[in-house]
Design an enzyme around this catalytic site. Structure first.
Site, PDB file in Angstrom:
ATOM      1  N   GLY A  49      38.732  33.990  37.676  1.00 49.44           N
ATOM      2  CA  GLY A  49      40.075  33.441  37.673  1.00 49.44           C
ATOM      3  C   GLY A  49      41.043  34.442  38.283  1.00 49.44           C
ATOM      4  N   GLN A  54      49.138  38.365  39.427  1.00 51.12           N
ATOM      5  CA  GLN A  54      48.172  39.407  39.796  1.00 51.12           C
ATOM      6  C   GLN A  54      48.235  39.738  41.279  1.00 51.12           C
ATOM      7  OE1 GLN A  54      44.707  37.365  37.674  1.00 51.12           O
ATOM      8  NE2 GLN A  54      44.235  39.517  37.399  1.00 51.12           N
ATOM      9  N   CYS A  99      39.030  41.702  33.621  1.00 51.92           N
ATOM     10  CA  CYS A  99      40.211  41.264  34.359  1.00 51.92           C
ATOM     11  C   CYS A  99      40.284  42.048  35.665  1.00 51.92           C
ATOM     12  CB  CYS A  99      41.448  41.538  33.509  1.00 51.92           C
ATOM     13  SG  CYS A  99      42.981  41.012  34.278  1.00 51.92           S
ATOM     14  N   LEU A 100      40.558  41.356  36.776  1.00 52.33           N
ATOM     15  CA  LEU A 100      40.651  42.049  38.064  1.00 52.33           C
ATOM     16  C   LEU A 100      41.790  43.072  38.072  1.00 52.33           C
ATOM     17  CD1 LEU A 100      40.042  39.120  40.595  1.00 52.33           C
ATOM     18  CD2 LEU A 100      38.415  40.880  39.868  1.00 52.33           C
ATOM     19  N   HIS A 141      42.939  32.942  29.302  1.00 50.38           N
ATOM     20  CA  HIS A 141      43.160  34.276  29.875  1.00 50.38           C
ATOM     21  C   HIS A 141      44.145  34.181  31.045  1.00 50.38           C
ATOM     22  CE1 HIS A 141      41.510  38.301  31.394  1.00 50.38           C
ATOM     23  NE2 HIS A 141      42.208  37.850  32.428  1.00 50.38           N
ATOM     24  N   GLU A 142      43.925  33.191  31.927  1.00 54.27           N
ATOM     25  CA  GLU A 142      44.787  33.060  33.113  1.00 54.27           C
ATOM     26  C   GLU A 142      46.187  32.599  32.735  1.00 54.27           C
ATOM     27  OE1 GLU A 142      43.824  34.408  35.738  1.00 54.27           O
ATOM     28  OE2 GLU A 142      41.772  34.650  35.043  1.00 54.27           O
ATOM     29  N   HIS A 145      48.349  35.392  31.747  1.00 47.21           N
ATOM     30  CA  HIS A 145      48.934  36.162  32.855  1.00 47.21           C
ATOM     31  C   HIS A 145      50.299  35.601  33.261  1.00 47.21           C
ATOM     32  CE1 HIS A 145      46.019  39.158  34.056  1.00 47.21           C
ATOM     33  NE2 HIS A 145      45.036  38.285  34.112  1.00 47.21           N
TER      34      HIS A 145
HETATM   35 ZN    ZN Z   1      43.032  38.779  34.109  1.00 43.37          ZN
END
Ligand code: ZN
Length: 176
Positions: A49, A54, A99-100, A141-142, A145
Site C-alpha cells: 500500500g 508518503q 511501512c515504506l 494502515h493506509e 497515513h
Molecule cells: Zn505505511
C-alpha cells in the site's frame, strides 16, 4: 509514469492530515497522473500500500493491493479516494506490519479484524467493500497515513519492533 520519492519517518508531511478531493479534481490530469505514479512507486518498492502523504502530497488518496473476491490469493491494485472505514464487529487481531516510510522495520499491531470501507475510485465513482484479514489491516494502515498516524503509534508495546533481518532470524517462524 514516474517513480516517486517516499517520505521517511521524521518528515512532517507524514504527520499532517491530508485533505479530501473535490469530484472535479479527481478527473484532472494531475490527479490521474499522481495515481498512476503512486501505483508504479508502490510496485517498484514492493509495497502492499502507498498513501499520498508518503509521496509528499496532502490528498486523501491511497493505493493498495487487496485480496480479490475469488480468494485465489491474487492481490488486485485498488485506488481509494476520500475513503472511510468502519469496523464491522468488535473482533481484533494482532499481526506484523511494515511501512515504506519506516524502512527495514516491522512490528506487531492490534487492529479491528473486519471492516467496511466506503470510498471513491479514480473516476470519482463510489464503491464499498467488506474486508477481512490482511486486506482489512492494509486499508486501516493506509487510512491512518491520511490522518498523520503511523503503525508505530498503534503498537501496544515496542517489544516486537524489529529490523527486518532480525525479524527473519527470530520472529518469522512465529508469524503465520
Ligand atoms: Zn505505511
Amino acid at each position: 509514469m514516474s517513480i516517486l520519492k517516499v517520505a521517511r519517518l521524521g518528515h512532517p508531511v507524514l504527520r499532517t492530515r491530508a485533505r479530501p478531493l473535490e469530484e472535479n479534481q479527481i478527473k484532472s490530469q494531475a490527479i490521474q497522473k499522481l495515481v498512476d505514479d503512486m501505483i508504479e512507486t508502490m510496485h517498484e518498492y514492493q509495497g502492499i500500500g502507498l498513501a499520498a502523504p508518503q509521496i509528499y502530497e496532502g490528498f486523501r488518496i491511497f493505493v493498495a493491493g487487496i485480496e480479490s473476491e475469488s480468494e485465489d490469493g491474487e492481490l488486485s491494485t485498488t485506488v481509494f479516494i476520500n475513503p472511510e472505514v468502519v469496523s464491522l464487529d468488535s473482533s481484533k487481531n494482532e499481526d506484523w506490519e511494515g511501512c515504506l516510510s519506516i524502512p527495514d522495520m516491522c512490528g506487531r499491531v492490534l487492529r479491528p479484524a473486519n471492516v467496511r470501507i466506503r470510498s471513491l475510485d479514480r473516476q470519482g465513482e463510489s464503491f464499498e467493500k467488506e474486508l477481512r484479514g490482511h486486506s482489512a489491516r492494509v486499508v486501516q494502515h493506509e487510512l491512518d497515513h491520511l490522518d498523520g498516524i503511523l503503525f508505530l503509534d498503534r503498537m501496544i508495546s515496542f517489544e516486537s519492533l524489529s529490523f527486518l533481518e532480525e525479524f527473519e532470524r527470530f520472529w518469522r517462524s512465529e508469524a503465520n
